[in-house]
Motif scaffolding. Structure first.
Motif, PDB file in Angstrom:
ATOM      1  N   PHE A  14      -9.753   3.953   7.882  1.00 20.05           N
ATOM      2  CA  PHE A  14      -8.576   3.460   8.585  1.00 20.05           C
ATOM      3  C   PHE A  14      -8.903   3.307  10.069  1.00 20.05           C
ATOM      4  O   PHE A  14      -9.870   3.875  10.591  1.00 20.05           O
ATOM      5  CB  PHE A  14      -7.387   4.420   8.419  1.00 20.05           C
ATOM      6  CG  PHE A  14      -7.568   5.728   9.155  1.00 20.05           C
ATOM      7  CD1 PHE A  14      -7.085   5.895  10.455  1.00 20.05           C
ATOM      8  CD2 PHE A  14      -8.229   6.791   8.560  1.00 20.05           C
ATOM      9  CE1 PHE A  14      -7.255   7.085  11.137  1.00 20.05           C
ATOM     10  CE2 PHE A  14      -8.409   7.994   9.243  1.00 20.05           C
ATOM     11  CZ  PHE A  14      -7.925   8.129  10.532  1.00 20.05           C
ATOM     12  N   ALA A  61      -6.305  -5.944  16.135  1.00 20.66           N
ATOM     13  CA  ALA A  61      -6.491  -6.466  14.783  1.00 20.66           C
ATOM     14  C   ALA A  61      -7.046  -7.885  14.820  1.00 20.66           C
ATOM     15  O   ALA A  61      -7.932  -8.249  14.042  1.00 20.66           O
ATOM     16  CB  ALA A  61      -5.173  -6.423  14.021  1.00 20.66           C
ATOM     17  N   VAL A 111      -1.329  -7.442  10.882  1.00 23.67           N
ATOM     18  CA  VAL A 111      -0.873  -6.466  11.873  1.00 23.67           C
ATOM     19  C   VAL A 111      -0.140  -7.223  12.981  1.00 23.67           C
ATOM     20  O   VAL A 111      -0.741  -8.043  13.668  1.00 23.67           O
ATOM     21  CB  VAL A 111      -2.047  -5.660  12.467  1.00 23.67           C
ATOM     22  CG1 VAL A 111      -1.547  -4.651  13.489  1.00 23.67           C
ATOM     23  CG2 VAL A 111      -2.823  -4.959  11.355  1.00 23.67           C
ATOM     24  N   ARG A 143      -0.477   1.526  15.045  1.00 21.82           N
ATOM     25  CA  ARG A 143      -0.164   2.164  13.766  1.00 21.82           C
ATOM     26  C   ARG A 143      -1.459   2.304  12.946  1.00 21.82           C
ATOM     27  O   ARG A 143      -2.454   1.627  13.195  1.00 21.82           O
ATOM     28  CB  ARG A 143       0.904   1.380  13.001  1.00 21.82           C
ATOM     29  CG  ARG A 143       0.492   0.120  12.235  1.00 21.82           C
ATOM     30  CD  ARG A 143      -0.054  -1.015  13.055  1.00 21.82           C
ATOM     31  NE  ARG A 143       0.769  -1.443  14.161  1.00 21.82           N
ATOM     32  CZ  ARG A 143       1.548  -2.531  14.105  1.00 21.82           C
ATOM     33  NH1 ARG A 143       1.590  -3.255  13.006  1.00 21.82           N
ATOM     34  NH2 ARG A 143       2.207  -2.915  15.172  1.00 21.82           N
ATOM     35  N   ARG A 144      -1.404   3.203  11.968  1.00 20.20           N
ATOM     36  CA  ARG A 144      -2.552   3.425  11.081  1.00 20.20           C
ATOM     37  C   ARG A 144      -2.675   2.250  10.128  1.00 20.20           C
ATOM     38  O   ARG A 144      -1.709   1.869   9.466  1.00 20.20           O
ATOM     39  CB  ARG A 144      -2.378   4.736  10.317  1.00 20.20           C
ATOM     40  CG  ARG A 144      -3.519   5.079   9.388  1.00 20.20           C
ATOM     41  CD  ARG A 144      -3.370   6.501   8.881  1.00 20.20           C
ATOM     42  NE  ARG A 144      -4.352   6.817   7.850  1.00 20.20           N
ATOM     43  CZ  ARG A 144      -4.605   8.040   7.410  1.00 20.20           C
ATOM     44  NH1 ARG A 144      -3.945   9.080   7.932  1.00 20.20           N
ATOM     45  NH2 ARG A 144      -5.508   8.262   6.468  1.00 20.20           N
ATOM     46  N   VAL A 145      -3.878   1.689  10.061  1.00 23.07           N
ATOM     47  CA  VAL A 145      -4.126   0.506   9.233  1.00 23.07           C
ATOM     48  C   VAL A 145      -5.339   0.772   8.341  1.00 23.07           C
ATOM     49  O   VAL A 145      -6.417   1.131   8.838  1.00 23.07           O
ATOM     50  CB  VAL A 145      -4.386  -0.733  10.111  1.00 23.07           C
ATOM     51  CG1 VAL A 145      -4.748  -1.931   9.252  1.00 23.07           C
ATOM     52  CG2 VAL A 145      -3.172  -1.034  10.989  1.00 23.07           C
TER      53      VAL A 145
END
Length: 875
Positions: A647, A655, A663, A669-671
């Motif tokens: 992640f 992104a 995104v 945020r966690r991706v």
């Protein structure tokens, strides 16, 4: 246990004591006997330099300096002399490596104070946070005005909270006195709230009129053309904005300026809050998005700030929209204005293309033809050119189409265009969010009278001191501060608020506040050398470790009860503190310095080589590293995620840079990521990769040195004085950085060091100078992607593990995760203890690594183990 600690402090375990001697007799002494002693012993002592007297004890005076001279001479190859037999490069490197290691160990131990934690002052972050929490100081005042007033800190072991670097001199004390004066003026007020000053600005000069025609000059003659639709229209009571007329700020969204600047130099003469009011209304049009206003203060200055507010009022019913901004006065003479923008549409209105296509552009050609014909003397060409000029002038005189019109996509849809109406703008201040301010109420209540009693002063001081000194206080300490207040009133003619400000300054400049003091009690035996912290001291050490600020009420309450040192209570408090938003200070302080986030953005890539690098990417890159660490801390993940993870914690801008879809927005945020994204962990983070380049090309040696020092706590030996850098790529060579690095290390002595170092950097060559993924060389003179050479990222770690790709490199590193766990534990322990970690801590470090292994390398058990360790809980 205490006797064991004392024994360790006096002399490290035999294995540690003998390691340096063994390496010296095995690797170093034979080399010196063979190549150095014949010229630098008692018989000759060439240049007055005796090497035969050098040994493995670096505590002997001048020994470190002499050893440094030896390895410099070996590194640059001028010793032994050229007419002597050349040493084997591997033997030379073994000597250089041993000396470098011993120099680092000696320096670290010199700062250790025998393994005990020294008295140290609060660093700048801790001082500001403590003042903020102690006195309820406004956050904006603390993070801007106060940040500039408090002196910066030195660093040791990579951190700004290590005792050895936190000295105090006369200059710093002057700065603390100035800061205390600023704080006391902010905290203690008197009388009623000062009347705010006001600047009123009409939306535009009401005497101006919307222009009806546009004047154009063509071939020396002037023409008037119907202006057509305007970007803005003047009304009786304001201005209707259809499109920006001062240009746009580029970014994720367009912000069109409707005010170049409302001048505020005469209003903003002190830092504080200012109220901004605008009478306005808007129509969202068919776009539907709400109309927003952006206030930009003092653009391109050190005191710049901005704020965005939503406009709720309709176009036909304008009304006041109000906000408050913290504005700073800046330096005298510095121009400061308020620019106002709105999120309109950039290209609603444009110039008439017919005018330019049929008249303006052809006229430029005719002008050139006339000049050329005159120069050549071609009369026929000149006649034809003049005829064409007359035709264009005649056409221009008959041109009656409007000069400005709606763009094609908006033609016939004028009612659907977003519009903004602005009447009046007011800026007033400074204003207070409450009166008296919360800080004054905390100390002296709601009363602001200048005539109050010493009894009230004593009550305020008795309430303040235990929190300021972070422990119970004696009556004599209160009396000393009260005496300052009383002297101010009786001897210097001050009123009560002025005298109380003086008393507060005394507190803020006292050693009990500035220092984290852990004195040895009179009842303790100094000969013991070690004592347990009392609960108040433990509360402070814990709070400054995890929050970079003073203990909160719960920690003080537990300390008062004597319960904080209970292991179960202590564990629960660590969990509570890590879950508290204040732990972001730990993230920013520890992770920010460990990963050197504060340096991100210091290397500026070439704008033509790397056009994708912009301000928004730079800002996002600084947040990424901290957000990633914060996610590992909040979710109690394994520290091995720093080496590789499935992640990232990113926003839309990152992104886009990383080629990850789906995104949206500025929020981080966690991706989840896939193998084809070629990301994970800290490797490839654009901020770090850009820092470890030079703005033009990648620098594998710099990247490698950063990895071995920051991730494995094993800095490479000192380079030769003339080591230099990898040469730039020149036209015609078409060599990758790896190929040029191979030429750079042709010198055998260099090759030995690079063989251990370079694999860590060459493995990251798929990331270019701004962290973008690549398979071929780019930047520098690699202008044609088709002709750019393919990258070779294969290598072999010093352990012997081989890799042929970035993914295999990470696998190889994870296979050595215990080495990383030890280094990370040492870094975090150094930060927690505020001193270097050395030989006396070998058992503690082993215990920390064991705690990691027993808990799947998760970060929170490591922090708990540090807090529970004897070095953390003893003085």
């Amino acid at each position: 246990m205490r006797k064991l600690l004392i024994a360790i402090a006096l002399c490290p375990p035999a294995t540690l004591c003998s390691a340096a001697d063994e390496a010296f007799h095995r690797d170093v002494e034979p080399f010196l006997k063979k190549h150095c002693y014949q010229c630098h012993d008692a018989r000759q002592a060439a240049a007055g330099f005796r090497i035969d007297e050098l040994g493995a004890d670096f505590s002997v005076a001048k020994t470190p300096e002499m050893w440094r001279e030896v390895i410099d001479r070996i590194n640059i190859g001028d010793m032994p002399p050229e007419d002597e037999a050349r040493p084997d490069p591997k033997e030379s490197f073994a000597v250089v490596e041993w000396v470098g290691r011993e120099l680092r160990r000696t320096e670290r131990e010199a700062k250790m104070a025998g393994g005990r934690i020294q008295l140290r002052r609060l660093n700048r972050r801790e001082y500001i946070n403590t003042v903020r929490d102690l006195l309820l100081i406004d956050e904006n005042f603390a993070s801007t005005t106060l940040m500039e007033a408090v002196p910066p800190d030195g660093k040791a072991e990579g951190f700004d909270r290590v005792s050895a670097a936190l000295f105090v001199d006369a200059t710093q004390m002057d700065a603390y006195l100035e800061a205390a004066s600023l704080i006391s003026d902010e905290v203690i007020v008197s009388g009623s709230e000062p009347e705010a000053q006001k600047i009123v600005s009409e939306s535009e000069d009401s005497t101006r009129k919307t222009k009806g025609v546009v004047k154009e000059s063509l071939l020396g003659e002037s023409f008037k053309i119907p202006a057509g639709v305007q970007k803005y229209e003047f009304k009786d009571n304001g201005v209707l904005h259809i499109q920006s007329h001062y240009g746009y700020d580029k970014g994720p969204k367009y912000w069109g300026k409707i005010f170049q600047s409302v001048k505020l130099n005469d209003l903003v003469t002190s830092d504080g809050y200012y109220r901004i009011r605008m009478k306005a209304g808007a129509s969202v049009g068919s776009r539907g998005a709400p109309i927003k206003l952006k206030y930009s203060y003092a653009d391109s200055t050190p005191v710049a700030s901005e704020k965005i507010v939503e406009l709720p009022h309709d176009l036909d019913d304008p009304d006041w929209v109000e906000t408050v901004m913290f504005l700073r006065a800046g330096q005298p003479g510095q121009k400061r204005g308020l620019g106002i923008s709105w999120n309109g549409i950039e290209k609603v209105i444009g110039g008439n293309g017919t005018w330019y296509k049929k008249i303006k552009n052809p006229s430029r050609v005719v002008t050139r033809e006339i000049a050329a014909a005159k120069k050549s003397g071609d009369k026929q060409a000149l006649k034809e050119a003049y005829a064409e000029r007359d035709r264009l002038l005649d056409l221009a005189g008959k041109f009656n189409e409007p000069f400005f019109s709606y763009a094609n996509e908006w033609a016939g849809r004028e009612d659907e265009v977003p519009k903004l109406f602005v009447d009046v703008i007011e800026v007033s201040g400074p204003v207070h969010q409450s009166w008296p301010p919360a800080s004054h109420q905390l100390l002296l209540g709601e009363e602001t009278s200048a005539d109050r009693t010493l009894a009230e002063a004593r009550a305020a001081i008795e309430k303040l001191l235990p929190r300021a000194f972070r422990r119970p206080v004696q009556p004599g300490e209160v009396d000393r501060v009260l005496a300052i207040v009383q002297a101010g009133i009786n001897q210097h003619g001050m009123n009560f608020p002025q005298a109380m400000r003086l008393g507060l300054q005394k507190v803020l400049c006292s050693p009990q506040f500035l220092y984290i003091a852990e004195p040895v009690p009179r009842s303790a035996s100094v000969s013991d050398g070690v004592r347990e912290l009392n609960d108040y001291e433990l509360a402070s050490r814990l709070s400054y470790f995890l929050w970079s600020t003073m203990p909160d009420e719960e920690l003080f309450h537990l300390a008062e009860q004597g319960r904080l040192s209970d292991p179960k209570v202590l564990r629960s408090q660590v969990t509570r503190m890590l879950d508290d938003p204040k732990s972001q200070q730990f993230v920013e302080s520890f992770a920010g310095q460990w990963l050197q986030v504060e340096l991100f953005g210091s290397v500026q890539p070439g704008m033509y080589l790397y056009p994708d690098y912009d301000q928004s990417l730079e800002e996002a890159s600084k947040t990424e590293a901290l957000a990633f660490f914060a996610e590992i801390l909040a979710s109690n993940l394994a520290i091995t995620n720093f080496l590789d993870s499935d992640f990232l914690v990113i926003n839309e801008r990152l992104a886009e840079h990383y080629g990850i879809k789906g995104v949206k927005g500025k929020e981080f945020r966690r991706v989840a990521i896939k193998p084809e994204h070629h990301r994970g962990g800290i490797f490839g983070m654009t901020g770090l990769m850009t820092l470890l380049a030079d703005g033009t090309r990648t620098l594998p040696v710099r990247r490698a040195a950063w990895i071995v020092e920051n991730l494995f706590n094993d800095p490479p030996p000192p380079p030769p004085p003339n080591a230099g850098e990898v040469q730039p790529n020149t036209k015609g060579e078409n060599l990758t950085v790896r190929e040029r690095l191979a030429l750079h290390r042709d010198e055998p002595t260099c090759a030995s060091c690079h063989a251990k170092l370079d694999p860590y950097g060459l493995a990251l060559e798929n990331y270019d100078a701004i962290g973008a993924w690549r398979t071929k060389a780019n930047g520098e003179n690699f202008r044609n992607p088709k002709k750019a050479p393919e990258l070779d990222v294969s290598g072999q770690l010093p352990s012997g593990r081989k890799y042929s790709s970035l993914e295999e490199f990470k696998v190889a590193l994870l296979a050595e995760k215990k080495k990383f766990a030890k280094a990370f534990s040492e870094k975090l322990l150094t930060y927690a203890l505020s001193r270097p970690v050395g030989y006396v801590d070998y058992k503690t470090v082993d215990d920390l690594v064991a705690a990691l292994e027993q808990n799947d390398y998760r970060i929170r058990p490591l922090i708990q183990a540090i807090v529970a360790s004897e070095p953390f809980q003893t003085k």
